[in-house]
Design a protein around this motif. Structure first.
Motif, PDB file in Angstrom:
ATOM      1  N   MET A  89      44.694  32.033  39.384  1.00  0.00           N
ATOM      2  CA  MET A  89      45.371  32.283  38.128  1.00  0.00           C
ATOM      3  C   MET A  89      44.645  33.402  37.379  1.00  0.00           C
ATOM      4  O   MET A  89      43.435  33.359  37.196  1.00  0.00           O
ATOM      5  N   LYS A  90      45.391  34.409  36.966  1.00  0.00           N
ATOM      6  CA  LYS A  90      44.807  35.548  36.276  1.00  0.00           C
ATOM      7  C   LYS A  90      44.643  35.275  34.796  1.00  0.00           C
ATOM      8  O   LYS A  90      45.421  34.559  34.187  1.00  0.00           O
ATOM      9  N   SER A  91      43.600  35.884  34.243  1.00  0.00           N
ATOM     10  CA  SER A  91      43.399  35.850  32.798  1.00  0.00           C
ATOM     11  C   SER A  91      44.332  36.879  32.168  1.00  0.00           C
ATOM     12  O   SER A  91      44.796  37.790  32.828  1.00  0.00           O
ATOM     13  N   MET A  92      44.574  36.751  30.899  1.00  0.00           N
ATOM     14  CA  MET A  92      45.456  37.682  30.219  1.00  0.00           C
ATOM     15  C   MET A  92      44.757  39.012  29.972  1.00  0.00           C
ATOM     16  O   MET A  92      43.734  39.070  29.326  1.00  0.00           O
ATOM     17  N   ASN A  93      45.326  40.081  30.535  1.00  0.00           N
ATOM     18  CA  ASN A  93      44.848  41.440  30.309  1.00  0.00           C
ATOM     19  C   ASN A  93      43.348  41.609  30.490  1.00  0.00           C
ATOM     20  O   ASN A  93      42.682  42.229  29.676  1.00  0.00           O
ATOM     21  N   GLN A  94      42.814  41.049  31.535  1.00  0.00           N
ATOM     22  CA  GLN A  94      41.384  41.167  31.797  1.00  0.00           C
ATOM     23  C   GLN A  94      41.123  42.295  32.788  1.00  0.00           C
ATOM     24  O   GLN A  94      41.710  42.332  33.867  1.00  0.00           O
ATOM     25  N   LYS A  95      40.233  43.188  32.388  1.00  0.00           N
ATOM     26  CA  LYS A  95      39.842  44.315  33.217  1.00  0.00           C
ATOM     27  C   LYS A  95      38.387  44.117  33.611  1.00  0.00           C
ATOM     28  O   LYS A  95      37.521  43.965  32.755  1.00  0.00           O
ATOM     29  N   ALA A  96      38.137  44.098  34.909  1.00  0.00           N
ATOM     30  CA  ALA A  96      36.776  43.885  35.406  1.00  0.00           C
ATOM     31  C   ALA A  96      36.318  45.106  36.187  1.00  0.00           C
ATOM     32  O   ALA A  96      37.125  45.809  36.807  1.00  0.00           O
TER      33      ALA A  96
ATOM     34  N   PHE B 258      41.623  39.009  38.355  1.00  0.00           N
ATOM     35  CA  PHE B 258      41.720  39.859  37.167  1.00  0.00           C
ATOM     36  C   PHE B 258      42.966  40.729  37.216  1.00  0.00           C
ATOM     37  O   PHE B 258      43.468  41.059  38.282  1.00  0.00           O
ATOM     38  N   ASP B 259      43.447  41.107  36.029  1.00  0.00           N
ATOM     39  CA  ASP B 259      44.634  41.962  35.944  1.00  0.00           C
ATOM     40  C   ASP B 259      44.360  43.341  36.530  1.00  0.00           C
ATOM     41  O   ASP B 259      45.223  43.929  37.171  1.00  0.00           O
ATOM     42  N   GLU B 260      43.154  43.849  36.274  1.00  0.00           N
ATOM     43  CA  GLU B 260      42.767  45.157  36.794  1.00  0.00           C
ATOM     44  C   GLU B 260      41.309  45.099  37.229  1.00  0.00           C
ATOM     45  O   GLU B 260      40.473  44.505  36.551  1.00  0.00           O
ATOM     46  N   VAL B 261      41.033  45.717  38.362  1.00  0.00           N
ATOM     47  CA  VAL B 261      39.666  45.822  38.856  1.00  0.00           C
ATOM     48  C   VAL B 261      39.357  47.303  39.059  1.00  0.00           C
ATOM     49  O   VAL B 261      40.115  48.013  39.733  1.00  0.00           O
ATOM     50  N   VAL B 262      38.280  47.737  38.449  1.00  0.00           N
ATOM     51  CA  VAL B 262      37.818  49.112  38.644  1.00  0.00           C
ATOM     52  C   VAL B 262      36.627  49.051  39.588  1.00  0.00           C
ATOM     53  O   VAL B 262      35.604  48.443  39.274  1.00  0.00           O
ATOM     54  N   LEU B 263      36.790  49.653  40.752  1.00  0.00           N
ATOM     55  CA  LEU B 263      35.687  49.784  41.692  1.00  0.00           C
ATOM     56  C   LEU B 263      34.907  51.008  41.231  1.00  0.00           C
ATOM     57  O   LEU B 263      35.381  52.138  41.350  1.00  0.00           O
ATOM     58  N   ALA B 264      33.746  50.766  40.643  1.00  0.00           N
ATOM     59  CA  ALA B 264      32.945  51.824  40.016  1.00  0.00           C
ATOM     60  C   ALA B 264      31.839  52.250  40.979  1.00  0.00           C
ATOM     61  O   ALA B 264      30.896  51.503  41.218  1.00  0.00           O
ATOM     62  N   ILE B 265      31.979  53.441  41.511  1.00  0.00           N
ATOM     63  CA  ILE B 265      31.032  53.919  42.515  1.00  0.00           C
ATOM     64  C   ILE B 265      30.000  54.808  41.847  1.00  0.00           C
ATOM     65  O   ILE B 265      30.324  55.869  41.299  1.00  0.00           O
TER      66      ILE B 265
END
Length: 163
Positions: free
Chosen positions: A1-8, A32-39
């Protein structure tokens, strides 16, 4: 289940991105709603691939995950998280030894961004022993790395180490 508008943000050097990393990215994309793979550029680690190459490879192996974006960054993780308007950082833990290091990093990042939340995730147990460093060592000495990396990345590592 996703959280509301969570960006990780899932930060790392990802040199190379392993199947263990991909396991965590995939699972995080379901949470999560959005995941940023930060390199991270991480020049002090003397990466096998430069930042632009690592970003390109990561984009290619995460295309099947529509809510994952890949970004390269230079500087402090907390500053990058602030720029991205995200207050959740995902960190992978393979063993107890990782936890000590991750706690130090968490405390430092929270100094710069007090509202930062850290989510520790463990990869599938069949992948927990894989590290980018070990994979590069195996490849350097001619061992098979196909089980440890996405096929595209395994081929790039082989080509780089054994031209």
């Amino acid at each position: 289940m996703k959280s509301m508008n969570q960006k990780a943000i899932y930060p790392g050097t990802f040199d190379p991105l392993t199947n263990g990393h991909l396991n965590l990215i995939t699972r995080a994309a379901h949470i999560f709603d959005e995941v940023v793979l930060a390199i991270a550029a991480s020049p002090s680690k003397q990466p096998l691939f430069d930042l632009k190459e690592r970003v390109k490879l990561a984009i290619q192996v995460t295309l099947h995950l529509p809510n994952v974006t890949v970004r390269g960054f230079i500087g402090l993780m907390a500053h990058f998280a602030h720029q991205q308007q995200a207050n959740i950082i995902i960190r992978g833990i393979r063993a107890a030894a990782d936890f000590e290091h991750e706690m130090q990093m968490m405390k430092m990042n929270r100094y710069f961004m007090p509202n930062l939340e850290i989510v520790f995730m463990m990869p599938d147990e069949t992948l927990a022993y894989i590290s980018s460093t070990l994979v590069k060592e195996v490849a350097l000495h001619g061992g098979s790395i196909d089980h440890f990396l996405p096929a595209l990345i395994a081929n790039e590592v082989k080509a780089r180490l054994h031209p």
